[in-house]
Design an enzyme around this catalytic site. Structure first.
Site, PDB file in Angstrom:
ATOM      1  N   ARG A  63       0.800  -1.221   0.000  1.00 34.76           N
ATOM      2  CA  ARG A  63       0.000   0.000   0.000  1.00 34.76           C
ATOM      3  C   ARG A  63       0.837   1.279   0.000  1.00 34.76           C
ATOM      4  O   ARG A  63       0.632   2.170  -0.815  1.00 34.76           O
ATOM      5  CB  ARG A  63      -0.877   0.063   1.262  1.00 34.76           C
ATOM      6  CG  ARG A  63      -2.112  -0.732   1.216  1.00 34.76           C
ATOM      7  CD  ARG A  63      -2.487  -1.151   2.636  1.00 34.76           C
ATOM      8  NE  ARG A  63      -1.762  -2.370   2.926  1.00 34.76           N
ATOM      9  CZ  ARG A  63      -2.276  -3.569   2.804  1.00 34.76           C
ATOM     10  NH1 ARG A  63      -3.520  -3.703   2.483  1.00 34.76           N
ATOM     11  NH2 ARG A  63      -1.554  -4.646   3.007  1.00 34.76           N
ATOM     12  N   ARG A 113      11.627   3.947   3.503  1.00 37.79           N
ATOM     13  CA  ARG A 113      11.228   3.003   4.566  1.00 37.79           C
ATOM     14  C   ARG A 113      12.449   2.181   4.947  1.00 37.79           C
ATOM     15  O   ARG A 113      13.165   1.681   4.081  1.00 37.79           O
ATOM     16  CB  ARG A 113      10.109   2.092   4.077  1.00 37.79           C
ATOM     17  CG  ARG A 113       9.828   0.954   5.050  1.00 37.79           C
ATOM     18  CD  ARG A 113       8.588   0.181   4.711  1.00 37.79           C
ATOM     19  NE  ARG A 113       7.379   0.927   5.040  1.00 37.79           N
ATOM     20  CZ  ARG A 113       6.158   0.405   5.020  1.00 37.79           C
ATOM     21  NH1 ARG A 113       5.981  -0.855   4.686  1.00 37.79           N
ATOM     22  NH2 ARG A 113       5.108   1.147   5.325  1.00 37.79           N
TER      23      ARG A 113
HETATM   24  C1  NCD Z   1       2.141  -0.664   8.395  1.00 35.32           C
HETATM   25  C2  NCD Z   1       3.650  -0.519   8.419  1.00 35.32           C
HETATM   26  O1  NCD Z   1       4.339  -0.986   7.530  1.00 35.32           O
HETATM   27  O2  NCD Z   1       4.082   0.102   9.362  1.00 35.32           O
HETATM   28  N1  NCD Z   1       1.556  -0.951   7.165  1.00 35.32           N
HETATM   29  C3  NCD Z   1       1.351   0.041   6.270  1.00 35.32           C
HETATM   30  O3  NCD Z   1       2.167   0.898   6.059  1.00 35.32           O
HETATM   31  N2  NCD Z   1       0.161   0.039   5.630  1.00 35.32           N
HETATM   32  C4  NCD Z   1       1.652  -1.552   9.460  1.00 35.32           C
HETATM   33  C5  NCD Z   1       2.076  -2.976   9.457  1.00 35.32           C
HETATM   34  O4  NCD Z   1       2.950  -3.420   8.735  1.00 35.32           O
HETATM   35  O5  NCD Z   1       1.508  -3.703  10.284  1.00 35.32           O
END
Ligand code: NCD
Length: 315
Positions: A63, A113
């Site tokens: 996402r 990330r």
């Molecule tokens: C989250 C994340 O990666 O922090 N997901 C996301 O970004 N939609 C939460 C998760 O991985 O549980």
């Protein structure tokens, strides 16, 4: 009366702790305008024409990465995606060298990330493009908290005074940390519940946050429930019972949902472990806004790009 216009131009988006309630309001209002673009037949505007964006993901994502990519493309930017598994990172290139390489290509923004807390902040100190944190360890995930606020406001017409229950694995959740900061700033009442082993100590000292032993207490009369994913991949062992036991004691199922307000809104950042932290009947039920969150994620990321790369409309 002349009012000084807020501008987020050039701002790194590392954590919502750095943003005031007025700035969060500006982002939410801008996202509202952006959402119209997603519904157009031709989803392309020239706001970011001539700008380039790199998404740099050291951890898996569906996402967040896709919505940051589409958001940039809908606004006319050039977007390139780098994932750890298919870049020189597998050859051992350091984070600093990878960032220098991206910077040298004339990039305007880096969406990042990383599993290490503080990685995005580090990036903001070593290179000049604007940095947008798409999740750093358990520290922060600001755009996810913003899309949660947006989804809540769209459904409830307000944020202030609403009771929200955040359930589950807070220990490993950057989403919960960003949510708590943002929701408190916007005047929401935050209640937390989950297994004691998965509730970090800071929660007990956090102003405006109520921690409960049982999830039933947290859910009681809630306007919003956010269920967190059990992050098994980050657990070192010993923190977790069995998935069956977890579902029995802490899972959000239709029975427990009845304790909340009739029109309670159910959120989950995804990906879901259905049958563990959330029952499929709740995940796909009438109160669920989980799919809306995904769409709103694109609008929020369009707003963030517009504000930090152009300063907004009048720029
Ligand atoms: C989250 C994340 O990666 O922090 N997901 C996301 O970004 N939609 C939460 C998760 O991985 O549980």
């Amino acid at each position: 009366m002349e009012q000084k216009r807020l501008s987020l131009r050039g701002r790194n988006v590392l954590a919502l702790a750095d943003f005031s309630a007025e700035e969060i309001r500006l982002i939410l209002d801008t996202a509202k305008e952006m959402k119209n673009i997603i519904h157009r037949d031709i989803k392309k505007v020239p706001t970011l024409r001539g700008k380039s964006i790199v998404t740099l993901f050291y951890e898996p994502s569906t996402r967040t990465r896709t919505s940051f990519e589409l958001a940039g493309k809908y606004l006319g930017a050039d977007v390139v995606n780098i994932t750890a598994g298919s870049s020189s990172i597998v050859k051992g290139e350091s984070l600093r060298d990878t960032l220098y390489t991206i910077e040298a290509m004339g990039v305007d923004a880096i969406v990042m990330r990383h599993k290490a807390e503080g990685a995005a902040e580090y990036a903001s100190r070593v290179v000049s493009p604007v940095i947008l944190n798409a999740g750093d360890g358990a520290h922060a995930h600001p755009s996810q908290a913003l899309l949660n606020l947006f989804t809540i406001e769209e459904n409830k017409g307000r944020l202030e005074g609403l009771k929200v229950a955040i359930l589950g694995d807070v220990l490993h959740s950057r989403v919960a940390r960003s949510d708590i900061q943002a929701m408190r700033k916007m005047g929401m009442e935050v209640h937390i519940a989950g297994p004691k082993t998965l509730l970090p100590r800071f929660l007990y000292q956090e102003p405006g946050v109520v921690v409960h032993e049982r999830i039933e207490e947290a859910i009681q009369d809630a306007d919003v429930i956010e269920v967190l994913r059990i992050q098994l991949e980050r657990m070192k062992g010993g923190l977790f019972p069995t998935t069956r036991e977890y579902a029995r004691i802490f899972g959000l199922n239709p029975e427990r949902l009845k304790l909340a307000k009739d029109d309670v809104l159910v959120l989950h950042p995804g990906p879901m472990n259905k049958g563990w932290e959330i029952s499929p009947f709740v995940a796909y039920g009438d109160n669920s806004a989980i799919q809306e969150e995904v769409q709103n994620g694109v609008a929020i990321r369009m707003a963030l790009y517009t504000l930090v790369l152009t300063g907004g409309k009048q720029a």
